[in-house]
Write an enzyme that holds these catalytic residues in place. Structure first.
Site, PDB file in Angstrom:
ATOM      1  N   ARG A 159      45.097  53.915  22.730  1.00 44.76           N
ATOM      2  CA  ARG A 159      45.051  52.535  22.242  1.00 44.76           C
ATOM      3  C   ARG A 159      43.670  51.907  22.494  1.00 44.76           C
ATOM      4  NH1 ARG A 159      49.180  48.278  24.863  1.00 44.76           N
ATOM      5  NH2 ARG A 159      47.651  48.261  26.531  1.00 44.76           N
TER       6      ARG A 159
ATOM      7  N   ARG B 200      55.576  38.647  36.623  1.00 43.74           N
ATOM      8  CA  ARG B 200      55.006  39.901  37.101  1.00 43.74           C
ATOM      9  C   ARG B 200      54.932  39.962  38.617  1.00 43.74           C
ATOM     10  NH1 ARG B 200      51.861  41.198  32.313  1.00 43.74           N
ATOM     11  NH2 ARG B 200      50.664  43.091  32.451  1.00 43.74           N
TER      12      ARG B 200
ATOM     13  N   ARG C 215      40.259  47.245  23.665  1.00 38.90           N
ATOM     14  CA  ARG C 215      40.553  46.303  24.752  1.00 38.90           C
ATOM     15  C   ARG C 215      39.653  46.613  25.941  1.00 38.90           C
ATOM     16  NH1 ARG C 215      46.926  45.057  25.631  1.00 38.90           N
ATOM     17  NH2 ARG C 215      46.158  44.917  27.760  1.00 38.90           N
TER      18      ARG C 215
ATOM     19  N   ARG D 286      45.756  49.145  37.012  1.00 39.76           N
ATOM     20  CA  ARG D 286      46.897  48.370  36.483  1.00 39.76           C
ATOM     21  C   ARG D 286      48.220  49.044  36.836  1.00 39.76           C
ATOM     22  NH1 ARG D 286      45.600  47.595  30.417  1.00 39.76           N
ATOM     23  NH2 ARG D 286      47.479  46.353  30.375  1.00 39.76           N
TER      24      ARG D 286
ATOM     25  N   LYS E 171      55.918  47.293  25.914  1.00 41.02           N
ATOM     26  CA  LYS E 171      56.532  45.955  26.041  1.00 41.02           C
ATOM     27  C   LYS E 171      56.173  45.069  24.859  1.00 41.02           C
ATOM     28  CE  LYS E 171      54.440  44.954  30.071  1.00 41.02           C
ATOM     29  NZ  LYS E 171      53.269  44.350  29.691  1.00 41.02           N
TER      30      LYS E 171
HETATM   31  P1  AMP Z   1      49.521  42.589  29.332  1.00 43.15           P
HETATM   32  O1  AMP Z   1      49.028  42.463  27.926  1.00 43.15           O
HETATM   33  O2  AMP Z   1      50.849  41.948  29.542  1.00 43.15           O
HETATM   34  O3  AMP Z   1      49.457  43.991  29.852  1.00 43.15           O
HETATM   35  O4  AMP Z   1      48.495  41.742  30.229  1.00 43.15           O
HETATM   36  C1  AMP Z   1      47.118  42.028  30.273  1.00 43.15           C
HETATM   37  C2  AMP Z   1      46.485  41.442  31.541  1.00 43.15           C
HETATM   38  O5  AMP Z   1      46.678  40.021  31.571  1.00 43.15           O
HETATM   39  C3  AMP Z   1      47.091  41.944  32.842  1.00 43.15           C
HETATM   40  O6  AMP Z   1      46.510  43.170  33.264  1.00 43.15           O
HETATM   41  C4  AMP Z   1      46.763  40.810  33.790  1.00 43.15           C
HETATM   42  O7  AMP Z   1      45.396  40.833  34.168  1.00 43.15           O
HETATM   43  C5  AMP Z   1      46.949  39.582  32.898  1.00 43.15           C
HETATM   44  N1  AMP Z   1      48.351  39.091  32.933  1.00 43.15           N
HETATM   45  C6  AMP Z   1      49.252  39.086  31.902  1.00 43.15           C
HETATM   46  N2  AMP Z   1      50.416  38.552  32.285  1.00 43.15           N
HETATM   47  C7  AMP Z   1      50.271  38.205  33.591  1.00 43.15           C
HETATM   48  C8  AMP Z   1      51.118  37.605  34.553  1.00 43.15           C
HETATM   49  N3  AMP Z   1      52.391  37.266  34.273  1.00 43.15           N
HETATM   50  N4  AMP Z   1      50.615  37.393  35.808  1.00 43.15           N
HETATM   51  C9  AMP Z   1      49.355  37.719  36.108  1.00 43.15           C
HETATM   52  N5  AMP Z   1      48.497  38.297  35.257  1.00 43.15           N
HETATM   53  C10 AMP Z   1      48.935  38.536  34.000  1.00 43.15           C
END
Ligand code: AMP
Length: 191
Positions: free
Chosen positions: A127, A88, A133, A144, A13
């Site tokens: 990654r 989400r 990370r 996740r 994404k």
């Molecule tokens: P991502 O980089 O989009 O995979 O986001 C990393 C982490 O940030 C996720 O595993 C969640 O803990 C948090 N996160 C990101 N976007 C959201 C969202 N829209 N709602 C809730 N938690 C989020």
């Protein structure tokens, strides 16, 4: 144009939405990036969010919605938004619809990146060693994926029902996937 990117963890994404924003010149809004910035800045929001992120759990809706609401007021987002990793949950999707309705700028399309879960887990572990990370270890990744299935996958039905969902095969090289995305967007854009 307002576009939402939805896809399981590791589906690309972030990479693909950044490529598309360069292509379409639309500002990018990634809640994952914003939350990681808040965490790195050690703000009170960041410290709170980190407790969820580090376990692979979703940050509570009110926190995320406040963060997005504040960002969307920035003038640059008047031109359009590429939402990456947001919404989400159904609650986030409904809140987004409401605030976009108030602005008079509904979503144009929702791109769903589809990929094999085992392949994604392998990508993410790779990654993790490259980017370091803290939310990329085998237990967190598994969690996740589970969170995606339970809390985010229902959004696909929500948007499918509204006729907005465009599935994209996210298996293959980043270039191949990007070509598919560009073709899907071109089909939606008025000539
Ligand atoms: P991502 O980089 O989009 O995979 O986001 C990393 C982490 O940030 C996720 O595993 C969640 O803990 C948090 N996160 C990101 N976007 C959201 C969202 N829209 N709602 C809730 N938690 C989020």
């Amino acid at each position: 144009m307002l576009i939402v990117f939805i896809g399981p963890p590791g589906s690309g994404k972030g990479t693909q939405s950044k490529r598309l924003l360069e292509h379409l010149q639309i500002p990018h809004l990634s809640t994952g990036d914003l939350l990681r910035e808040a965490k790195a800045a050690n703000s009170s929001l960041g410290r709170l969010a980190a407790q969820y992120m580090d376990q692979g759990r979703l940050v509570p809706d009110p926190l995320v919605l406040a963060l997005v609401g504040e960002k969307l007021r920035e003038p640059k987002f008047k031109r359009g938004v590429m939402f990456d990793g947001f919404p989400r949950t159904l609650q986030q999707a409904r809140a987004l619809d409401e605030s976009l309705a108030q602005r008079g700028t509904p979503l144009d399309m929702v791109l769903e990146l589809r990929a094999d879960e085992n392949e994604l887990t392998t990508r993410m572990l790779r990654r993790a060693s490259q980017e370091g990370r803290t939310d990329d270890n085998p237990q967190t990744i598994a969690h996740r994926m589970e969170v995606y299935r339970q809390q985010t996958a229902p959004l696909l039905d929500y948007y499918r029902f509204k006729g907005m969902l465009t599935p994209i095969d996210a298996m293959g090289s980043p270039d191949e996937v990007f070509e598919r995305i560009k073709a899907a967007v071109a089909r939606r854009q008025p000539a």
